[in-house]
Design an enzyme around this catalytic site. Structure first.
Site, PDB file in Angstrom:
ATOM      1  N   ASP A 137      28.262  35.083 -75.780  1.00  0.00           N
ATOM      2  CA  ASP A 137      28.864  34.833 -74.638  1.00  0.00           C
ATOM      3  C   ASP A 137      29.010  36.558 -73.783  1.00  0.00           C
ATOM      4  OD1 ASP A 137      29.671  33.678 -72.365  1.00  0.00           O
ATOM      5  OD2 ASP A 137      31.535  32.561 -73.483  1.00  0.00           O
ATOM      6  N   ASP A 146      28.968  26.577 -67.333  1.00  0.00           N
ATOM      7  CA  ASP A 146      30.445  26.113 -67.705  1.00  0.00           C
ATOM      8  C   ASP A 146      31.005  24.745 -67.479  1.00  0.00           C
ATOM      9  OD1 ASP A 146      30.723  28.287 -69.466  1.00  0.00           O
ATOM     10  OD2 ASP A 146      31.827  29.419 -67.998  1.00  0.00           O
TER      11      ASP A 146
END
Length: 645
Positions: free
Chosen positions: A384, A454
């Site tokens: 990430d 997301d």
């Protein structure tokens, strides 16, 4: 102009003359990402007055060609590069620019803009390829459709700030420029040094958008995805984030893993919160020591117990960032990027970016991540990066080279990945950057898939995944079944709809099984089992788009692979007087007979008029399939199998 240079602070013009060319027996050596297996033509040019040498490298592959440029300073005075594109291409005719832009939780929105004499630009200035402006785009002729008409495709093997522009001239030529963003770019090219641009990728098809999709899909599979992962099915991932977020213990994770295995998941990914004092997103990034209060037996103990259940083990990292509240930052505050004027640090998600231009920082990331991967049976890394370059200032670079920061940062990131991928070739690396902020061809050389967004709302994902499918094959696109109401949008959608959307990519699962009803558990087991059967078709098949969500309330696409096809259709909205046209399939053998089965059936039963019928390929493509839609957010998944005579 594709090139802007300064010498002694003043702009200089260039006039390059051809001096020769040669076909290279092997790819030109480069520290930047490059396509595998290309034949390369090197074209040499010189500007004797400016004392510059320019090499243009043209690579040829079965479905695309590439272009990059190398500028060398042959004089005795430094030259500042303010702009140097990877390619500048003039194309005759009228064109429409198709881009895939958006933002966080709204990635890859398909947008059409006619090319006119006003210059159209799309640019990322964040230091990453970004969710706002994907570096992939298309130019389509006015009459281009899904299966007919001219379409040109462009992309860039680069994960940093990038730039594209398209503009029509008085002579009817459309000039397309593509490369590194000129924003905050000031590279000092010393005498004897050379600068290389990222590799641009270009394709052409007279078979419409579907033709370009096929070109890019074959290219990614053949020339970008590491050879070890070619034709290797991707497992069904269970990610722990929605199930427990930061609040977990080993016992809780093992209970979750057992339930995930019973449902049919194959790989358990422990998300954020396993290291340092990480009970929220306010601390500990950079301190990759296991939190033994949560995991008393460490990652090794957890991983071995998951393996014993029949689950592979994956782990979340955010290696490029550091929390001010961390042991790493307290020891090395100079390892972070800071505003060059000494202003108070601007935090994003309570964190700063590490300075990847600094060798010690790169070594630390390789050692810390590599040490964790060595310590436990980890086969998957969710990499990430929730921070972008907002305060450009490197304590490592001197004053003359601060303009190198955004480029040297990306080169540092790529060198870290090169090292880790070489050391751990059997580990899957997922590219995540606040969702789809690094869905680019540069990452695909070392990452094997990306986190699409997301935003996991299935309705929103139909649009995002529709856009992504123009540039990437389904095997690279992580798509997970998550909670309803959705955590990002609050939208309520049926479990079947969520499954049918996620199953059109690399399927994953994030629901907390304990919160599911008995009926939902049983449906999930059946759906996960069905995906394992159809996985080769989705992950390795050719994509055919049937009905666009931008043009119809029904979105539909299908994959075809080795005499099997899988068809997905989703009703995005419902009007009482609505009567959508039949779905006409594509890519089948018109002379063959096919068994059509609707799978993932729920309490509504089959909705298509062809369930469990044997029909000709010509019928399915010419007359099509009628679906008895009843409610919004209904969906259909059909397996179409060629019958053996």
């Amino acid at each position: 102009s594709p090139m802007e240079l300064l010498q002694n602070g003043a702009p200089i013009s260039t006039e390059f003359h051809y001096t020769g060319c040669e076909a290279l027996k092997s790819a030109h050596p480069s520290a930047l990402p490059a396509s595998r297996g290309q034949t390369v033509l090197a074209v040499y040019l010189e500007d004797s007055a400016a004392k510059l040498r320019l090499t243009l490298l043209y690579g040829v592959l079965p479905t695309v060609f590439t272009r990059r440029a190398i500028l060398e300073n042959c004089g005795d005075t430094p030259v500042s590069i303010r702009k140097l594109m990877s390619t500048s291409t003039d194309i005759p005719g009228d064109w429409t620019l198709h881009t895939f832009s958006g933002g966080w939780i709204a990635e890859m929105q398909h947008t059409e803009t006619p090319v006119t004499m006003a210059r159209t630009c799309l640019e990322s200035t964040t230091g990453a390829s970004s969710s706002r402006a994907n570096p992939g785009f298309l130019l389509a002729a006015p009459d281009a459709a899904e299966t007919a008409g001219e379409v040109c495709g462009f992309n860039l093997l680069y994960s940093g700030s990038h730039y594209l522009s398209a503009q029509k001239s008085l002579q009817g030529l459309t000039r397309v420029m593509h490369g590194i963003s000129p924003a905050n770019f000031n590279w000092e090219l010393a005498p004897g040094e050379r600068f290389e641009t990222p590799e641009a990728v270009m394709a052409w098809s007279d078979a419409g958008f579907g033709g370009i999709t096929d070109c890019f899909g074959r290219y990614v599979n053949e020339a970008l995805i590491p050879p070890y992962w070619k034709n290797r099915p991707r497992p069904i991932v269970y990610n722990s984030w929605e199930g427990c977020m930061f609040d977990f213990t080993e016992a809780k994770l093992l209970r979750l893993g057992k339930l995930a295995k019973q449902l049919g998941c194959e790989l358990f990914v422990l998300d954020d919160g396993w290291f340092g004092k990480r009970d929220s997103d306010t601390s500990s990034l950079g301190d990759y020591s296991v939190n033994t209060k949560k995991l008393p037996n460490g990652l090794k103990g957890l991983g071995e117990k998951l393996n014993a259940m029949g689950l592979q083990f994956g782990l979340w990292f955010e290696p490029e960032s550091v929390s001010p509240d961390s042991e790493l930052y307290r020891r090395h505050p100079d390892w972070a990027l800071h505003d060059s004027l000494g202003r108070t640090d601007l935090l994003g998600r309570h964190q700063l970016l590490l300075d990847l231009t600094k060798p010690e920082v790169r070594d630390y990331i390789v050692e810390s991540v590599g040490g964790i991967l060595d310590s436990a049976p980890i086969s998957y890394v969710k990499w990430d990066c929730n921070r972008k370059i907002s305060d450009p200032g490197s304590p490592w670079l001197d004053a003359c080279h601060q303009g190198n920061l955004s480029i040297d940062y990306v080169r540092g990131y790529e060198s870290i990945l090169d090292t880790l991928a070489a050391e751990f070739p059997a580990v899957t690396f997922q590219a995540c950057s606040s969702g789809g902020g690094r869905a680019d061809y540069g990452t695909m050389r070392r990452h094997h898939e990306f986190w699409t967004s997301d935003n996991t709302d299935a309705c929103e994902r139909v649009f995002m995944q529709w856009g992504i499918g123009h540039l990437f094959p389904a095997i690279t696109m992580a798509a997970h079944v998550t909670a309803s109401p959705n955590h990002q949008t609050g939208r309520v959608t049926p479990l079947k709809f969520r499954f049918d959307v996620a199953m059109s990519g690399r399927l994953g699962f994030e629901l907390q099984p304990r919160d599911m009803t008995k009926e939902e558990v049983e449906f999930s087991k059946r759906a996960l089992a069905e995906y394992k059967r159809i996985r080769p078709v989705v992950q390795f098949g050719d994509l055919y788009r049937l009905s666009s969500p931008y043009e119809s309330r029904v979105a539909a696409l299908m994959y075809v692979h080795e005499k099997r096809a899988v068809v997905f259709a989703w009703l995005m909205d419902k009007w009482l007087a609505d009567s959508p046209p039949p779905l006409r399939l594509k890519g089948l053998n018109p002379a063959a007979r096919y068994l059509v089965r609707e799978i993932n059936l729920d309490e509504n039963g089959p909705l298509a008029n062809v369930h469990e019928r044997v029909l000709g390929g010509d019928y399915l493509m010419d007359f099509g399939i009628r679906i008895n839609w009843k409610n919004a957010f209904q969906s259909v998944c059909m397996e179409v199998t060629e019958m053996v005579r």
